[in-house]
Design an enzyme around this catalytic site. Structure first.
Site, PDB file in Angstrom:
ATOM      1  N   HIS A  22     -85.383 -13.931 -41.239  1.00  0.00           N
ATOM      2  CA  HIS A  22     -86.634 -13.509 -40.655  1.00  0.00           C
ATOM      3  C   HIS A  22     -88.015 -14.048 -40.922  1.00  0.00           C
ATOM      4  O   HIS A  22     -88.975 -13.493 -41.649  1.00  0.00           O
ATOM      5  CB  HIS A  22     -86.995 -11.908 -40.620  1.00  0.00           C
ATOM      6  CG  HIS A  22     -86.456 -11.088 -41.519  1.00  0.00           C
ATOM      7  ND1 HIS A  22     -87.298 -11.170 -42.733  1.00  0.00           N
ATOM      8  CD2 HIS A  22     -85.648 -10.070 -41.599  1.00  0.00           C
ATOM      9  CE1 HIS A  22     -86.816 -10.334 -43.589  1.00  0.00           C
ATOM     10  NE2 HIS A  22     -85.874  -9.554 -43.034  1.00  0.00           N
ATOM     11  N   HIS A  76     -79.475   1.081 -48.288  1.00  0.00           N
ATOM     12  CA  HIS A  76     -80.691   0.387 -47.573  1.00  0.00           C
ATOM     13  C   HIS A  76     -80.028   0.210 -46.233  1.00  0.00           C
ATOM     14  O   HIS A  76     -79.192  -0.387 -46.057  1.00  0.00           O
ATOM     15  CB  HIS A  76     -81.201  -0.689 -48.162  1.00  0.00           C
ATOM     16  CG  HIS A  76     -82.236  -1.330 -47.476  1.00  0.00           C
ATOM     17  ND1 HIS A  76     -83.149  -1.022 -46.880  1.00  0.00           N
ATOM     18  CD2 HIS A  76     -82.545  -2.876 -47.313  1.00  0.00           C
ATOM     19  CE1 HIS A  76     -84.010  -1.689 -46.150  1.00  0.00           C
ATOM     20  NE2 HIS A  76     -83.509  -3.149 -46.617  1.00  0.00           N
ATOM     21  N   GLU A  78     -81.402  -1.695 -43.837  1.00  0.00           N
ATOM     22  CA  GLU A  78     -81.467  -3.146 -42.945  1.00  0.00           C
ATOM     23  C   GLU A  78     -80.141  -3.829 -42.778  1.00  0.00           C
ATOM     24  O   GLU A  78     -79.230  -3.650 -43.646  1.00  0.00           O
ATOM     25  CB  GLU A  78     -82.398  -3.841 -43.819  1.00  0.00           C
ATOM     26  CG  GLU A  78     -82.820  -5.063 -42.935  1.00  0.00           C
ATOM     27  CD  GLU A  78     -84.180  -6.073 -43.388  1.00  0.00           C
ATOM     28  OE1 GLU A  78     -84.609  -5.450 -44.513  1.00  0.00           O
ATOM     29  OE2 GLU A  78     -84.752  -6.698 -42.971  1.00  0.00           O
ATOM     30  N   ASP A  80     -78.606  -6.310 -42.909  1.00  0.00           N
ATOM     31  CA  ASP A  80     -77.944  -7.363 -43.692  1.00  0.00           C
ATOM     32  C   ASP A  80     -76.960  -6.461 -44.602  1.00  0.00           C
ATOM     33  O   ASP A  80     -76.203  -7.032 -45.335  1.00  0.00           O
ATOM     34  CB  ASP A  80     -78.717  -8.179 -44.495  1.00  0.00           C
ATOM     35  CG  ASP A  80     -80.017  -7.619 -44.946  1.00  0.00           C
ATOM     36  OD1 ASP A  80     -80.299  -6.515 -44.411  1.00  0.00           O
ATOM     37  OD2 ASP A  80     -80.567  -8.286 -45.931  1.00  0.00           O
ATOM     38  N   HIS A 150     -87.856  -2.147 -50.053  1.00  0.00           N
ATOM     39  CA  HIS A 150     -88.852  -2.444 -49.719  1.00  0.00           C
ATOM     40  C   HIS A 150     -89.092  -1.809 -48.111  1.00  0.00           C
ATOM     41  O   HIS A 150     -89.929  -2.027 -47.250  1.00  0.00           O
ATOM     42  CB  HIS A 150     -89.057  -3.842 -49.388  1.00  0.00           C
ATOM     43  CG  HIS A 150     -87.862  -4.540 -48.383  1.00  0.00           C
ATOM     44  ND1 HIS A 150     -88.376  -5.285 -47.169  1.00  0.00           N
ATOM     45  CD2 HIS A 150     -86.682  -4.303 -48.186  1.00  0.00           C
ATOM     46  CE1 HIS A 150     -87.091  -5.656 -46.432  1.00  0.00           C
ATOM     47  NE2 HIS A 150     -86.203  -4.969 -47.278  1.00  0.00           N
ATOM     48  N   ASP A 169     -82.013  -4.477 -52.779  1.00  0.00           N
ATOM     49  CA  ASP A 169     -82.555  -5.694 -52.290  1.00  0.00           C
ATOM     50  C   ASP A 169     -83.453  -6.260 -53.678  1.00  0.00           C
ATOM     51  O   ASP A 169     -83.952  -7.389 -53.901  1.00  0.00           O
ATOM     52  CB  ASP A 169     -83.872  -5.574 -51.327  1.00  0.00           C
ATOM     53  CG  ASP A 169     -83.242  -5.726 -49.945  1.00  0.00           C
ATOM     54  OD1 ASP A 169     -82.182  -6.568 -49.819  1.00  0.00           O
ATOM     55  OD2 ASP A 169     -83.736  -5.227 -49.048  1.00  0.00           O
ATOM     56  N   TYR A 197     -88.105 -14.942 -53.647  1.00  0.00           N
ATOM     57  CA  TYR A 197     -87.617 -13.563 -52.795  1.00  0.00           C
ATOM     58  C   TYR A 197     -88.762 -12.521 -52.861  1.00  0.00           C
ATOM     59  O   TYR A 197     -89.073 -11.664 -51.949  1.00  0.00           O
ATOM     60  CB  TYR A 197     -86.182 -13.261 -53.446  1.00  0.00           C
ATOM     61  CG  TYR A 197     -85.704 -11.953 -52.668  1.00  0.00           C
ATOM     62  CD1 TYR A 197     -84.871 -12.287 -51.655  1.00  0.00           C
ATOM     63  CD2 TYR A 197     -86.162 -10.525 -52.966  1.00  0.00           C
ATOM     64  CE1 TYR A 197     -84.175 -11.069 -51.046  1.00  0.00           C
ATOM     65  CE2 TYR A 197     -85.615  -9.668 -52.330  1.00  0.00           C
ATOM     66  CZ  TYR A 197     -84.368  -9.769 -51.503  1.00  0.00           C
ATOM     67  OH  TYR A 197     -84.073  -8.883 -50.648  1.00  0.00           O
ATOM     68  N   HIS A 228     -78.359  -9.226 -52.937  1.00  0.00           N
ATOM     69  CA  HIS A 228     -78.466 -10.682 -52.526  1.00  0.00           C
ATOM     70  C   HIS A 228     -78.242 -11.625 -53.899  1.00  0.00           C
ATOM     71  O   HIS A 228     -79.095 -11.298 -54.919  1.00  0.00           O
ATOM     72  CB  HIS A 228     -79.764 -10.938 -52.019  1.00  0.00           C
ATOM     73  CG  HIS A 228     -80.087 -10.456 -50.483  1.00  0.00           C
ATOM     74  ND1 HIS A 228     -79.319 -10.638 -49.419  1.00  0.00           N
ATOM     75  CD2 HIS A 228     -80.813  -9.603 -50.226  1.00  0.00           C
ATOM     76  CE1 HIS A 228     -79.719  -9.905 -48.435  1.00  0.00           C
ATOM     77  NE2 HIS A 228     -80.749  -9.031 -48.926  1.00  0.00           N
TER      78      HIS A 228
HETATM   79 FE1  FEO Z   1     -83.930  -5.228 -46.956  1.00  0.00          FE
HETATM   80 FE2  FEO Z   1     -81.812  -7.340 -47.716  1.00  0.00          FE
HETATM   81  O1  FEO Z   1     -82.478  -6.261 -46.642  1.00  0.00           O
END
Ligand code: FEO
Length: 401
Positions: A22, A76, A78, A80, A150, A169, A197, A228
């Site tokens: 994104h 989380h 999100e 991913d 986040h 994250d 990041y 990640h």
């Molecule tokens: Fe906030 Fe890796 O997603």
């Protein structure tokens, strides 16, 4: 098999092809890290993007029958990290999803619409708050909510017995690799990825990060398993990334200069290059970015350490160039603090566009150090010489702070 510790496995997905996340350029790809804890109640910490599901499932099957999974911790929402929960539940329909209160709300909004497909309405939630513990057999998991690090739902999970912080994250890097540990690759590379990041994902949330660091300081941590990139394993690396997060969250900076510009017919470029030479000769570390060549997410990374920014644009149709507008809008969302800027550029017949440019720089969180340097059409030798005093402006600001 990717064994992390006895009975704990990495079961994630390596996204070698990811190049944009994104708006953030990811030339090194990324990973979505999922971790399987094999205990009396087998527990999966996070899942992966939906297109990585089969790879994650294969990794789980190498260790246990996925039907045995009792808990899926969703640190989380999100996608991913949550994008494969639905597919996984088809293998372990009785598994409970462990998440924060906001996590439950977000997961329902993502995956359980009123018209939800068959089976998807039956997700079982176990909502946890900071300090809550979950007994999974020989091990206890303790949860630490970290709102706005986040997203509002974000949390981390601490395995008390193994001293592992599953940080989601936080402390992550977009870095695809066959290695699993940060100490297996060049340290400069992984720190640079962690910085990029932080700058592009976490930067607006310094106050919240400091709270998380305070809570983490009370934990004995042997591994930071991020969602990640690579796992932080060595004691000195764990100490380093925690110290860097504290520095970044405090908006500390060094007396370094970043020049960022876009140009139509090289006039703004020549101004940028003259200022670069002057600053460099003045003994101040300086970098230069051309927005026609450099990605805004790389420029933004410089905000973590550099105190001074010189933004330059030509004027087109009474406006700044669109690349500059895009970068300043991106920065406005990331809310840098304690940073200083000077504007410059070339124009043809009207300077009105520079007003909007200066306003945008201020709205992006920068304090202007002085009047913008604007030159009509093509700068001559004396015009360029007039830019040399940027060194004294920067030095004066640097000494004052
Ligand atoms: Fe906030 Fe890796 O997603």
């Amino acid at each position: 098999m990717n064994k992390i510790k006895d009975d704990i496995y990495w079961t994630g997905y390596i996204d070698w092809d990811l190049r944009i996340f994104h708006g953030y350029s990811t030339p090194s790809g990324s990973t979505y890290n999922s971790y399987l804890i094999v205990d009396e109640k087998p527990t999966l910490i996070d899942t992966v993007k939906d297109y990585g599901f089969e790879e994650m499932l294969c990794r789980i099957k190498e260790v246990i029958d996925p039907s045995k999974i009792k808990y899926i911790v969703s640190n989380h929402t999100e996608m991913d990290h949550s994008g494969s929960i639905g597919k996984l539940l088809e293998y372990c329909p009785d598994a409970e999803i462990v998440c924060s209160p906001k996590g439950e709300e977000h997961l329902k909004r993502h995956f359980l619409p009123a018209s939800g497909r068959k089976g998807k309405k039956d997700w079982k939630f176990k909502v946890v708050n900071t300090g809550d513990e979950l007994d999974i057999g020989k091990r206890k998991l303790r949860f630490l909510l970290m709102p706005m690090v986040h997203w509002p739902d974000s949390m981390s999970t601490y395995c008390v017995n193994d001293k592992i912080l599953f940080s989601n994250d936080a402390f992550g890097q977009h870095y695809a690799s066959d290695e699993r540990y940060a100490d297996e690759i060049d340290r400069g590379t992984i720190i640079a990825e962690a910085a990029k990041y932080y700058a592009n994902i976490v930067l607006p949330y310094g106050a919240q990060v400091l709270k998380v660091l305070e809570a983490a300081a009370a934990l004995e941590i042997e591994l930071i398993c991020t969602s990640h990139g690579l796992i932080w394993r060595k004691k000195q690396d764990i100490g380093l990334i925690l110290r860097l997060y504290k520095k970044w969250a405090s908006y500390e900076s060094e007396e370094k200069v970043v020049i960022v510009y876009d140009t139509m017919w090289h006039s703004t470029e020549n101004m940028a290059k003259r200022m670069f030479d002057s600053i460099s000769k003045g003994g101040i570390p300086v970098k230069i970015f051309n927005l026609q060549k450099d990605h805004i997410s790389d420029v933004v990374t410089e905000v973590l350490s550099s105190k001074f920014f010189l933004f330059g644009t030509s004027i087109l149709n009474n406006r700044m160039l669109p690349t500059m507008a895009s970068m300043l809008m991106y920065l406005k969302g990331l809310k840098p603090k304690n940073r200083y800027a000077l504007s410059f550029g070339s124009y043809g017949w009207a300077t009105v566009g520079f007003k909007e440019f200066e306003t945008s720089i201020q709205e992006a969180g920068f304090e202007l150090m002085g009047d913008g340097r604007y030159i009509r059409f093509v700068p001559d030798a004396s015009d360029l010489d007039s830019l040399n005093d940027v060194v004294s402006i920067i030095k004066e600001k640097g000494i004052k702070q």
